[in-house]
Design a protein around this motif. Sequence first.
Motif, PDB file in Angstrom:
ATOM      1  N   PRO A  55       0.825  -1.212   0.000  1.00  0.00           N
ATOM      2  CA  PRO A  55       0.000   0.000   0.000  1.00  0.00           C
ATOM      3  C   PRO A  55       0.861   1.266   0.000  1.00  0.00           C
ATOM      4  N   GLY A  56       0.538   2.184  -0.897  1.00  0.00           N
ATOM      5  CA  GLY A  56       1.253   3.445  -0.975  1.00  0.00           C
ATOM      6  C   GLY A  56       2.471   3.440  -1.872  1.00  0.00           C
ATOM      7  N   ALA A  57       2.913   2.249  -2.318  1.00  0.00           N
ATOM      8  CA  ALA A  57       4.090   2.170  -3.175  1.00  0.00           C
ATOM      9  C   ALA A  57       3.714   2.426  -4.633  1.00  0.00           C
ATOM     10  N   SER A  58       4.680   2.809  -5.414  1.00  0.00           N
ATOM     11  CA  SER A  58       4.465   3.047  -6.838  1.00  0.00           C
ATOM     12  C   SER A  58       4.045   1.759  -7.534  1.00  0.00           C
ATOM     13  N   GLU A  59       3.176   1.893  -8.538  1.00  0.00           N
ATOM     14  CA  GLU A  59       2.795   0.745  -9.349  1.00  0.00           C
ATOM     15  C   GLU A  59       3.862   0.391 -10.379  1.00  0.00           C
ATOM     16  N   ILE A  60       4.815   1.291 -10.583  1.00  0.00           N
ATOM     17  CA  ILE A  60       5.937   0.998 -11.474  1.00  0.00           C
ATOM     18  C   ILE A  60       6.803  -0.059 -10.796  1.00  0.00           C
ATOM     19  N   PRO A  61       7.160  -1.141 -11.494  1.00  0.00           N
ATOM     20  CA  PRO A  61       8.006  -2.159 -10.863  1.00  0.00           C
ATOM     21  C   PRO A  61       9.432  -1.658 -10.671  1.00  0.00           C
ATOM     22  N   GLY A  62      10.213  -2.438  -9.928  1.00  0.00           N
ATOM     23  CA  GLY A  62      11.619  -2.106  -9.714  1.00  0.00           C
ATOM     24  C   GLY A  62      11.934  -1.858  -8.261  1.00  0.00           C
ATOM     25  N   LEU A  63      12.798  -2.712  -7.677  1.00  0.00           N
ATOM     26  CA  LEU A  63      13.078  -2.676  -6.242  1.00  0.00           C
ATOM     27  C   LEU A  63      14.467  -2.165  -5.895  1.00  0.00           C
ATOM     28  N   GLU A  64      15.257  -1.808  -6.911  1.00  0.00           N
ATOM     29  CA  GLU A  64      16.603  -1.299  -6.618  1.00  0.00           C
ATOM     30  C   GLU A  64      17.098  -0.469  -7.795  1.00  0.00           C
ATOM     31  N   VAL A  65      17.815   0.598  -7.471  1.00  0.00           N
ATOM     32  CA  VAL A  65      18.374   1.472  -8.501  1.00  0.00           C
ATOM     33  C   VAL A  65      19.741   1.984  -8.070  1.00  0.00           C
ATOM     34  N   SER A  66      20.476   2.474  -9.064  1.00  0.00           N
ATOM     35  CA  SER A  66      21.633   3.335  -8.821  1.00  0.00           C
ATOM     36  C   SER A  66      21.370   4.659  -9.531  1.00  0.00           C
ATOM     37  N   GLY A  67      22.012   5.710  -9.045  1.00  0.00           N
ATOM     38  CA  GLY A  67      21.800   7.009  -9.679  1.00  0.00           C
ATOM     39  C   GLY A  67      22.458   8.127  -8.900  1.00  0.00           C
ATOM     40  N   ARG A  68      21.948   9.334  -9.116  1.00  0.00           N
ATOM     41  CA  ARG A  68      22.512  10.527  -8.469  1.00  0.00           C
ATOM     42  C   ARG A  68      21.411  11.289  -7.739  1.00  0.00           C
ATOM     43  N   ILE A  69      21.746  11.828  -6.596  1.00  0.00           N
ATOM     44  CA  ILE A  69      20.795  12.626  -5.823  1.00  0.00           C
ATOM     45  C   ILE A  69      20.420  13.880  -6.623  1.00  0.00           C
ATOM     46  N   ALA A  70      19.088  14.060  -6.801  1.00  0.00           N
ATOM     47  CA  ALA A  70      18.601  15.185  -7.611  1.00  0.00           C
ATOM     48  C   ALA A  70      17.759  16.167  -6.824  1.00  0.00           C
ATOM     49  N   GLY A  71      17.394  15.831  -5.588  1.00  0.00           N
ATOM     50  CA  GLY A  71      16.562  16.734  -4.799  1.00  0.00           C
ATOM     51  C   GLY A  71      16.218  16.130  -3.461  1.00  0.00           C
ATOM     52  N   PHE A  72      15.598  16.958  -2.621  1.00  0.00           N
ATOM     53  CA  PHE A  72      15.287  16.549  -1.257  1.00  0.00           C
ATOM     54  C   PHE A  72      13.868  16.962  -0.885  1.00  0.00           C
ATOM     55  N   ASP A  84      25.389  13.351  -5.487  1.00  0.00           N
ATOM     56  CA  ASP A  84      26.014  12.175  -4.874  1.00  0.00           C
ATOM     57  C   ASP A  84      25.616  10.906  -5.617  1.00  0.00           C
ATOM     58  N   LYS A  85      26.575  10.021  -5.826  1.00  0.00           N
ATOM     59  CA  LYS A  85      26.320   8.734  -6.466  1.00  0.00           C
ATOM     60  C   LYS A  85      25.820   7.747  -5.403  1.00  0.00           C
ATOM     61  N   VAL A  86      24.632   7.203  -5.638  1.00  0.00           N
ATOM     62  CA  VAL A  86      23.982   6.404  -4.604  1.00  0.00           C
ATOM     63  C   VAL A  86      23.315   5.169  -5.202  1.00  0.00           C
ATOM     64  N   VAL A  87      22.970   4.254  -4.305  1.00  0.00           N
ATOM     65  CA  VAL A  87      22.062   3.153  -4.620  1.00  0.00           C
ATOM     66  C   VAL A  87      20.903   3.228  -3.641  1.00  0.00           C
ATOM     67  N   ALA A  88      19.774   2.634  -4.027  1.00  0.00           N
ATOM     68  CA  ALA A  88      18.596   2.694  -3.168  1.00  0.00           C
ATOM     69  C   ALA A  88      17.819   1.395  -3.225  1.00  0.00           C
ATOM     70  N   LEU A  89      17.278   1.024  -2.076  1.00  0.00           N
ATOM     71  CA  LEU A  89      16.355  -0.091  -1.934  1.00  0.00           C
ATOM     72  C   LEU A  89      14.940   0.479  -1.974  1.00  0.00           C
ATOM     73  N   LEU A  90      14.074  -0.072  -2.834  1.00  0.00           N
ATOM     74  CA  LEU A  90      12.759   0.511  -3.070  1.00  0.00           C
ATOM     75  C   LEU A  90      11.639  -0.473  -2.757  1.00  0.00           C
ATOM     76  N   ALA A  91      10.439   0.075  -2.518  1.00  0.00           N
ATOM     77  CA  ALA A  91       9.233  -0.749  -2.479  1.00  0.00           C
ATOM     78  C   ALA A  91       8.603  -0.848  -3.863  1.00  0.00           C
ATOM     79  N   GLY A  92       9.102  -0.051  -4.809  1.00  0.00           N
ATOM     80  CA  GLY A  92       8.610  -0.013  -6.179  1.00  0.00           C
ATOM     81  C   GLY A  92       9.077   1.270  -6.831  1.00  0.00           C
ATOM     82  N   GLY A  93       8.910   1.351  -8.161  1.00  0.00           N
ATOM     83  CA  GLY A  93       9.213   2.584  -8.865  1.00  0.00           C
ATOM     84  C   GLY A  93      10.544   2.646  -9.560  1.00  0.00           C
TER      85      GLY A  93
END
Length: 327
Positions: A55-72, A84-93
């Motif tokens: 509940p509340g998670a994006s309907e777009i699939p995908g549970l992990e990404v790498s990328g750059r911080i673009a905003g807060f 900053d170069k980062v990785v993230a654990l996601l519930a979706g999106g």
Amino acid sequence: MKGVYISEPGGPEVLEVREVEAPVPGPGEVLIDVVAAGLNRADVQQRRGLYPPPPGASEIPGLEVSGRIAGFGPGVTKAFSLGDKVVALLAGGGYAQQVAVPAEQVLRVPDGVDLVTAAALPEVAATVYSNLVMTAQLQAGETVLIHGATGGIGTMAIQLAKALGAKVAATAGSDEKVSTAKAFLGADIAINYAEEDFPESLRRQNGGKGADVILDVVGAKYLAQNVDALADYGRLVVIGLQGGRKGELDLGQLLKKRAAVVATALRPRPVAEKGAIMNAVRDAVWPLVSNGSVRPLVAKTFPLDQVRAAHRYFDTGDHVGKVLLVM
């Protein structure tokens, strides 16, 4: 931005790349410009209509990404800077050009790893470390049995368990994958489950002893054999249901062995729990990645607009390591 949607439950053909609204980071969230996203079995199950997002998670699939911080978003206390170069654990999106994610679930990329390859790390590292170490309490010198040796979870689990000083046994479905598990990944014992009874083979190759810990992605199909394969005081940790949800459990065997069966899922956990796991990964796993003891393995990359081809390749099971989408 571009993002992937599932038009209806089904095969890879139901995946559609669409123009969608970019996410806006909420309280405690950071915005990431995604460079690459990892494919996981959960994405396939979601595509098939068997694993809806929490509940509340994006309907777009995908549970992990790498990328750059673009905003807060408001109230972010974790010390990140734009770019900053980062990785993230996601519930979706994750299958999108941008994603908003709680800052607790974001880590800087470990030293020595390029930004595309880094997308192969967060979900598998968090899953494997939380289950082998935080849940099963795997100790140096113990025997661990890992199913699915050459998948994303398996390749990480074999390497991490070896780095922790465990004796590693692994199963795979072909002689080629068995050879890969031993020669390339470093498993001490590798078993072709298509040709051998894995509990019997494990004991034969392990001095008559079963596994102290079993990491299982199969579920019901392997339940009886997994319990058979456990050593006294063994811990079976079930993290996937590729072989079904319901199986018969011989409680007498568990009693005799003083053994335990635990089942866990990472995706639906609260943000605080995911944050604790990611902090543990940063402290315990990232140094092993940086010194080369654990290597992120990428089987193949696909551009975002070839997401259907990526899923078709993933579904073959031929890959060794991770399959990535590159934005």
